[in-house]
Write an enzyme that holds these catalytic residues in place. Structure first.
Site, PDB file in Angstrom:
ATOM      1  N   SER A 105      39.184  42.892  38.124  1.00  0.00           N
ATOM      2  CA  SER A 105      38.928  44.224  36.899  1.00  0.00           C
ATOM      3  C   SER A 105      37.919  44.452  37.330  1.00  0.00           C
ATOM      4  CB  SER A 105      38.916  43.521  35.740  1.00  0.00           C
ATOM      5  OG  SER A 105      37.726  43.729  35.454  1.00  0.00           O
ATOM      6  N   PHE A 106      37.608  45.850  36.947  1.00  0.00           N
ATOM      7  CA  PHE A 106      36.894  47.009  37.083  1.00  0.00           C
ATOM      8  C   PHE A 106      35.891  46.759  36.847  1.00  0.00           C
ATOM      9  CE2 PHE A 106      34.380  49.440  33.768  1.00  0.00           C
ATOM     10  CZ  PHE A 106      35.038  48.423  32.404  1.00  0.00           C
ATOM     11  N   LYS A 107      34.770  45.533  36.525  1.00  0.00           N
ATOM     12  CA  LYS A 107      34.041  44.766  35.706  1.00  0.00           C
ATOM     13  C   LYS A 107      33.095  44.353  36.771  1.00  0.00           C
ATOM     14  CE  LYS A 107      34.853  45.138  30.620  1.00  0.00           C
ATOM     15  NZ  LYS A 107      35.576  45.398  30.607  1.00  0.00           N
ATOM     16  N   ASP A 108      33.293  43.759  37.816  1.00  0.00           N
ATOM     17  CA  ASP A 108      33.461  43.817  39.609  1.00  0.00           C
ATOM     18  C   ASP A 108      32.254  44.973  39.473  1.00  0.00           C
ATOM     19  OD1 ASP A 108      34.005  40.914  39.422  1.00  0.00           O
ATOM     20  OD2 ASP A 108      36.320  41.903  40.458  1.00  0.00           O
ATOM     21  N   ALA A 111      29.602  44.530  37.348  1.00  0.00           N
ATOM     22  CA  ALA A 111      28.296  43.349  37.945  1.00  0.00           C
ATOM     23  C   ALA A 111      28.365  42.964  38.737  1.00  0.00           C
ATOM     24  CB  ALA A 111      29.319  41.967  37.485  1.00  0.00           C
TER      25      ALA A 111
END
Ligand code: PLP
Length: 431
Positions: A105-108, A111
């Site tokens: 996911s783009f959250k990588d 994070a």
């Protein structure tokens, strides 16, 4: 980089302090006191440089002296070691695939950058840091993964029981080592509230050094500006009027885009594409911000009734809805419309969208119906993370990436808690 609190009742702080603290002392969110403009020359040649080179230019401008350039370069190279393809769907619509990181996911982006920045800031410190993160699905695994095995840092993930997909849950609950998953009997808003109270609890903060890795942490927002510059570099030759559609939940992703625009990125307008959780859509329409209870949808990482980054958006536009409307158009779409879009794009263009990206697509399509220009929508999750719903809609198989398959094979390990701050506090103190 100097940051102020959106509540304006605490002192300005350095980037290091803002990253370590997460939230300001007065409960506000940190915002940069100044957003630098990048020179025209940067945009004139942006397409000739790599994602990493442009990211470093943007990061240097934003962060300034707080992190020396060679350290910043290492952080960026280490964090973004995966592809960011831009795929054309039609003549005017392209998709930027932000899901090629380790948790798909783009959250990588946020994070992995934050984990490295935080490690850089605490590398000489003695005190253990506990990161609290509330997740509606993808943040937790991206943060857990980003920090997995990092010395001196514990991660505690709070997620709403029964409200994340099976593969999301496996990614949250099977990491082990310094990462613990708390399964909260409530909604995402409950998880977010519990984390927020924890940061303001004097007793807890005396006992442990708490920090947040939610999109309220400014270290998550900074790297999310990078791919807006990249998207622009890929389509700038096509048109003067470029639109970017962002599938929104807590509005961190969109806020990063707005910061990029403030730095000079020539995007005509952003589209805040939402599911049935239409708090911001309504604000843009009526000028009144009225948080709502969360509505459960198939794009569950966007199921947020009271988006935490909205205050940052207000600050960017001096709390003036008219000014905000000049830069942002908002739409909301139902689950049926989302499914229809997934089906249509699969049938007509042989491209598989996940439910979140599909909401982004719908917003872009709606705007381009009445306006000439080209657009990019952000695809924030790999469709295999939502294989259940996507396969049902397209009537076929979604290929499972190897990384996800590995997670699915492991055993879930979570600690179940009531949606009560007192219970949460008790747990934190006892562990
Ligand atoms: C978190 C998330 C979003 C929403 O992003 P915000 O920055 O919270 O607005 C959209 N899509 C996916 C897949 C997500 O995980």
């Amino acid at each position: 980089m100097i940051l102020y609190s959106t509540n304006k009742k605490s002192e300005e702080v350095s980037l290091k302090q803002a990253v370590l603290q997460g939230l300001a002392d007065d409960g506000g969110l940190f915002m940069p006191t100044e957003i630098p403009s990048l020179p025209k020359a940067f945009f004139d040649t942006i397409e000739k440089k790599s994602f990493l080179d442009n990211a470093l230019t943007v990061a240097n401008a934003l962060i300034g002296k707080d992190v020396p350039e060679d350290a910043l370069s290492d952080i960026i190279k280490g964090a973004f070691s995966f592809d960011i393809p831009l795929a054309p769907i039609t003549d005017t619509i392209s998709v930027l695939e932000l899901f090629h990181g380790p948790t798909l996911s783009f959250k990588d982006f946020g994070a992995r950058f934050m984990a490295r920045l935080l490690s850089y800031f605490v590398k000489d410190g003695k005190q253990k840091i506990t990161i609290l993160v509330a997740t509606s699905g993808d943040t937790g695994s991206a943060v857990g993964n980003g920090f997995l095995g990092v010395e001196g840092i514990d991660v505690i993930i709070l997620y709403p029981s029964g409200k994340v997909s099976e593969s999301q849950e496996k990614q949250l609950t099977t990491l082990g080592q310094n990462v613990t998953a708390l399964e909260i009997k409530g909604t995402f808003d409950d998880c977010q509230r519990m984390v927020k109270i924890a940061f303001n609890d004097k007793e807890l903060n005396k006992k442990m050094k708490l920090t947040s890795a939610n999109s309220i942490n400014i270290a998550r927002l900074i790297p999310q500006t990078f791919y807006y510059f990249y998207a622009y570099s890929k389509v700038k030759s096509k048109s003067k009027d470029i639109y970017i559609s962002v599938p929104c939940g807590n509005f961190g992703n969109l806020t990063a885009g707005l910061i990029a625009k403030r730095m000079g990125l020539p995007i005509k307008k952003f589209i805040a594409s939402c599911n049935a959780n239409d708090t911001v859509t309504n604000y843009l329409l009526k000028g009144i911000f009225k948080p709502k209870d969360t509505v459960k949808t198939i794009s569950n990482a966007m199921d947020v009734g009271n988006p935490s980054n909205f205050i940052r958006m207000l600050e960017l536009y001096d709390h003036d809805v008219e000014r905000m409307r000049e830069d942002i158009k908002g739409y909301s779409f139902s689950d049926d419309e989302t499914k229809q879009a997934i089906k249509e794009i699969f049938r007509n263009h042989d491209y598989i969208m996940d439910p979140h990206g599909a909401v982004g697509y719908l917003g872009l399509k709606q705007l381009l119906n009445s306006i000439n220009g080209v657009g990019v929508f952000l695809e924030t999750s790999h469709p295999a993370k939502f294989a259940g719903i996507v396969e049902e809609v397209i009537g076929g198989k979604v290929e499972m990436p190897e990384a996800l398959e590995q997670f699915l094979k492991r055993d879930k390990k979570s600690i179940v808690l009531e949606a009560s701050f007192e219970k949460f506090k008790e747990y934190l103190i006892k562990r």
